[in-house]
Design a protein around this motif. Sequence first.
Motif, PDB file in Angstrom:
ATOM      1  N   ASP A   1      20.545  28.814  -5.676  1.00 44.07           N
ATOM      2  CA  ASP A   1      20.387  30.279  -4.899  1.00 44.07           C
ATOM      3  C   ASP A   1      19.517  31.155  -5.638  1.00 44.07           C
ATOM      4  O   ASP A   1      19.402  31.364  -6.781  1.00 44.07           O
ATOM      5  CB  ASP A   1      21.988  30.713  -4.862  1.00 44.07           C
TER       6      ASP A   1
ATOM      7  N   GLU B   1      18.838  21.149   7.369  1.00 42.39           N
ATOM      8  CA  GLU B   1      20.036  20.405   6.850  1.00 42.39           C
ATOM      9  C   GLU B   1      19.493  19.377   5.793  1.00 42.39           C
ATOM     10  O   GLU B   1      20.227  19.316   4.656  1.00 42.39           O
ATOM     11  CB  GLU B   1      20.699  19.770   7.819  1.00 42.39           C
TER      12      GLU B   1
ATOM     13  N   LYS C   1      18.612  21.384   2.555  1.00 42.16           N
ATOM     14  CA  LYS C   1      19.676  21.794   1.958  1.00 42.16           C
ATOM     15  C   LYS C   1      20.454  20.600   1.004  1.00 42.16           C
ATOM     16  O   LYS C   1      20.595  20.574  -0.086  1.00 42.16           O
ATOM     17  CB  LYS C   1      20.640  22.204   2.762  1.00 42.16           C
ATOM     18  N   ARG C   2      20.195  19.534   1.688  1.00 41.35           N
ATOM     19  CA  ARG C   2      21.007  18.247   0.891  1.00 41.35           C
ATOM     20  C   ARG C   2      20.092  17.935  -0.220  1.00 41.35           C
ATOM     21  O   ARG C   2      20.350  17.513  -1.308  1.00 41.35           O
ATOM     22  CB  ARG C   2      21.023  17.131   1.949  1.00 41.35           C
TER      23      ARG C   2
ATOM     24  N   THR D   1      17.971  19.763  -1.807  1.00 39.04           N
ATOM     25  CA  THR D   1      18.153  20.820  -2.864  1.00 39.04           C
ATOM     26  C   THR D   1      19.271  20.578  -3.810  1.00 39.04           C
ATOM     27  O   THR D   1      19.185  20.890  -4.966  1.00 39.04           O
ATOM     28  CB  THR D   1      18.032  22.337  -2.076  1.00 39.04           C
ATOM     29  N   GLN D   2      20.175  20.160  -3.263  1.00 35.24           N
ATOM     30  CA  GLN D   2      21.426  19.960  -4.046  1.00 35.24           C
ATOM     31  C   GLN D   2      21.538  18.537  -4.658  1.00 35.24           C
ATOM     32  O   GLN D   2      22.419  18.349  -5.495  1.00 35.24           O
ATOM     33  CB  GLN D   2      22.784  19.993  -2.965  1.00 35.24           C
TER      34      GLN D   2
ATOM     35  N   ASN E   1      14.625  29.261  -1.819  1.00 38.60           N
ATOM     36  CA  ASN E   1      15.889  28.517  -1.979  1.00 38.60           C
ATOM     37  C   ASN E   1      15.955  27.760  -3.284  1.00 38.60           C
ATOM     38  O   ASN E   1      16.672  26.856  -3.489  1.00 38.60           O
ATOM     39  CB  ASN E   1      16.270  27.492  -0.851  1.00 38.60           C
TER      40      ASN E   1
END
Length: 240
Positions: free
Chosen positions: A5, A145, A148-149, A151-152, A195
């Motif tokens: 973040d 989406e 986001k995945r 990034t994690q 992000n």
Amino acid sequence: MFDRDVNYPTAVASYDDEGVDAAIDWCCEHLEDGDILTVWTSLKSNLRNCSQLEQLVVRHSNVEHVTGRGGGFVHGRGPVLMAWADMDDIGKLTRYGGQRIRALCVITWNDDAIRPWVSAVRPTVLGDDSAWKDLTPALDPVVVEAMKRLTQTVNHNNTISAGFEKDMVVSTLLALHDAEVRMDGEAIQGWALANGWSGKNPERLAQYVKDINAGKRPRCRRVLRADYIEVISPRFWFVC
């Protein structure tokens, strides 16, 4: 697994007297006791192009000038004022200074060079706001989406040019392309910076997208299930 973040305030300022003065005031408002205000330019000589910034650096002991060519390291915690940076510059600065940045303001020189970042971050606009009436079109929700995945999942301390990180990134982008999901390399780079992606990885990510859109298929080991895009698609979530 990897929380990326970006939780500090951001601003973008026009390169005119009003914008530069507003950028300096904005950064000073985010100074706290013991902070250093870092002024970034690509080259040391660039500081002479703007008298307001040059005087800011010369006259104040709690203001430090760093250059991109010198690594652009943020040595003290506090706000950062980047003069005439592009998205690659932002990524490199946040790679090593991210934990010290209390606030980030970018003075423009080429609006289009940071438009995807502005579109993704939605920073406070200082000075002339006419350049930001038109922003980069929003990314497809499926791309968001997938990003986001990623990034994690990937280790952002590693390059995405090799190893597991390359396999994950390239496999995901190829899957999106093969599913005919529209991808915009610069918009994805802007999203990545917003992000928490840093260093050269946002730039490399954009280049992968550009290469794939041009018909190239970067080599990687397959690490995704065949129906990955269908599974992550928001449209699929509402199907009984």
